[in-house]
Design a protein around this motif. Sequence first.
Motif, mmCIF file in Angstrom:
data_model
loop_
_atom_site.group_PDB
_atom_site.id
_atom_site.type_symbol
_atom_site.label_atom_id
_atom_site.label_comp_id
_atom_site.label_asym_id
_atom_site.label_seq_id
_atom_site.Cartn_x
_atom_site.Cartn_y
_atom_site.Cartn_z
ATOM 1 N N ASP A 78 0.893 -1.164 -0.012
ATOM 2 C CA ASP A 78 0.069 0.002 0.087
ATOM 3 C C ASP A 78 0.922 1.141 -0.050
ATOM 4 O O ASP A 78 0.501 2.355 0.088
ATOM 5 C CB ASP A 78 -1.083 0.071 1.205
ATOM 6 C CG ASP A 78 -2.099 -0.981 1.103
ATOM 7 O OD1 ASP A 78 -2.730 -0.932 0.121
ATOM 8 O OD2 ASP A 78 -2.596 -1.820 1.968
ATOM 9 N N LEU A 81 1.765 5.944 -0.871
ATOM 10 C CA LEU A 81 0.372 6.291 -0.559
ATOM 11 C C LEU A 81 -0.309 6.578 -1.976
ATOM 12 O O LEU A 81 0.679 7.263 -2.931
ATOM 13 C CB LEU A 81 0.114 7.312 0.380
ATOM 14 C CG LEU A 81 0.556 6.939 1.791
ATOM 15 C CD1 LEU A 81 0.480 8.369 2.575
ATOM 16 C CD2 LEU A 81 -0.455 6.106 2.263
ATOM 17 N N TYR A 97 -9.232 7.580 -1.748
ATOM 18 C CA TYR A 97 -7.920 7.384 -1.115
ATOM 19 C C TYR A 97 -8.075 6.307 0.317
ATOM 20 O O TYR A 97 -9.472 6.342 0.657
ATOM 21 C CB TYR A 97 -6.935 8.425 -0.568
ATOM 22 C CG TYR A 97 -7.959 9.374 0.621
ATOM 23 C CD1 TYR A 97 -7.830 9.285 1.830
ATOM 24 C CD2 TYR A 97 -8.863 10.537 0.005
ATOM 25 C CE1 TYR A 97 -8.510 10.185 2.730
ATOM 26 C CE2 TYR A 97 -9.384 11.293 0.734
ATOM 27 C CZ TYR A 97 -9.047 11.042 2.097
ATOM 28 O OH TYR A 97 -9.744 11.891 3.120
ATOM 29 N N ASN A 98 -7.156 5.618 0.531
ATOM 30 C CA ASN A 98 -7.255 4.626 1.751
ATOM 31 C C ASN A 98 -7.319 5.309 3.067
ATOM 32 O O ASN A 98 -6.419 6.400 3.221
ATOM 33 C CB ASN A 98 -6.005 3.690 1.654
ATOM 34 C CG ASN A 98 -5.999 2.592 0.496
ATOM 35 O OD1 ASN A 98 -7.035 2.037 0.466
ATOM 36 N ND2 ASN A 98 -4.800 2.257 0.115
ATOM 37 N N ASP A 99 -8.300 4.802 3.809
ATOM 38 C CA ASP A 99 -8.441 5.362 5.053
ATOM 39 C C ASP A 99 -7.146 5.141 5.924
ATOM 40 O O ASP A 99 -6.851 3.935 6.016
ATOM 41 C CB ASP A 99 -9.696 4.776 5.982
ATOM 42 C CG ASP A 99 -9.937 5.414 7.214
ATOM 43 O OD1 ASP A 99 -9.146 6.084 7.973
ATOM 44 O OD2 ASP A 99 -10.899 5.371 7.530
ATOM 45 N N PRO A 100 -6.402 5.997 6.481
ATOM 46 C CA PRO A 100 -5.249 5.780 7.171
ATOM 47 C C PRO A 100 -5.548 4.883 8.441
ATOM 48 O O PRO A 100 -4.807 4.039 8.691
ATOM 49 C CB PRO A 100 -4.747 7.176 7.714
ATOM 50 C CG PRO A 100 -5.282 8.326 6.848
ATOM 51 C CD PRO A 100 -6.634 7.470 6.166
ATOM 52 N N ASN A 101 -6.740 4.999 8.936
ATOM 53 C CA ASN A 101 -7.182 4.098 10.157
ATOM 54 C C ASN A 101 -7.152 2.721 9.664
ATOM 55 O O ASN A 101 -6.930 1.631 10.231
ATOM 56 C CB ASN A 101 -8.266 4.253 10.686
ATOM 57 C CG ASN A 101 -8.039 5.842 11.589
ATOM 58 O OD1 ASN A 101 -7.049 6.145 12.324
ATOM 59 N ND2 ASN A 101 -8.932 6.608 11.755
ATOM 60 N N LEU A 103 -5.658 1.298 7.332
ATOM 61 C CA LEU A 103 -4.132 0.849 6.757
ATOM 62 C C LEU A 103 -3.389 0.260 8.313
ATOM 63 O O LEU A 103 -2.711 -0.552 8.262
ATOM 64 C CB LEU A 103 -3.257 1.889 6.233
ATOM 65 C CG LEU A 103 -3.731 2.094 4.770
ATOM 66 C CD1 LEU A 103 -2.780 3.252 4.152
ATOM 67 C CD2 LEU A 103 -3.597 0.788 4.079
ATOM 68 N N LYS A 104 -3.525 1.446 9.305
ATOM 69 C CA LYS A 104 -3.015 1.008 10.386
ATOM 70 C C LYS A 104 -3.721 -0.238 10.972
ATOM 71 O O LYS A 104 -3.009 -1.292 11.713
ATOM 72 C CB LYS A 104 -3.709 2.111 11.451
ATOM 73 C CG LYS A 104 -2.814 1.992 12.901
ATOM 74 C CD LYS A 104 -3.429 3.371 13.427
ATOM 75 C CE LYS A 104 -3.094 3.240 15.364
ATOM 76 N NZ LYS A 104 -3.416 4.548 15.973
#
Length: 110
Positions: A78, A81, A97-101, A103-104
């Motif tokens: 991923d 970004l 876009y990918n939600d940062p949460n 990905l976390k």
Amino acid sequence: MSAINGIINQISPYPVTETIDRLVSVLQAKEITIFARIDQRLEAEKVGLNLHPTQLLLFGNPKAGTLLMVAEPAIALDLPLKILAWEAADSQVWVSYNDPNYLKQRFSLG
């Protein structure tokens, strides 16, 4: 703003090219590296297909990304970004876009 399947979608008031141009300007002002800009509509036209305006921007911070990849190598799937600007059939432009949460959680990062 909510994420569906880990993807955040937001309306852009600008055409696709201008949306990406504006994002590039903001990212460059923050000294974030732009790795690639892909005009997917242009690539579709090269093979005789039609696609509404669609551009993908790959960007990131190699220092931060490297630390993440050391902690969890699979996150490289991923990274860098990505942000997508695309025009829907009704001519509305969206940014996805990918939600940062997401990905976390996906990579169990603290």
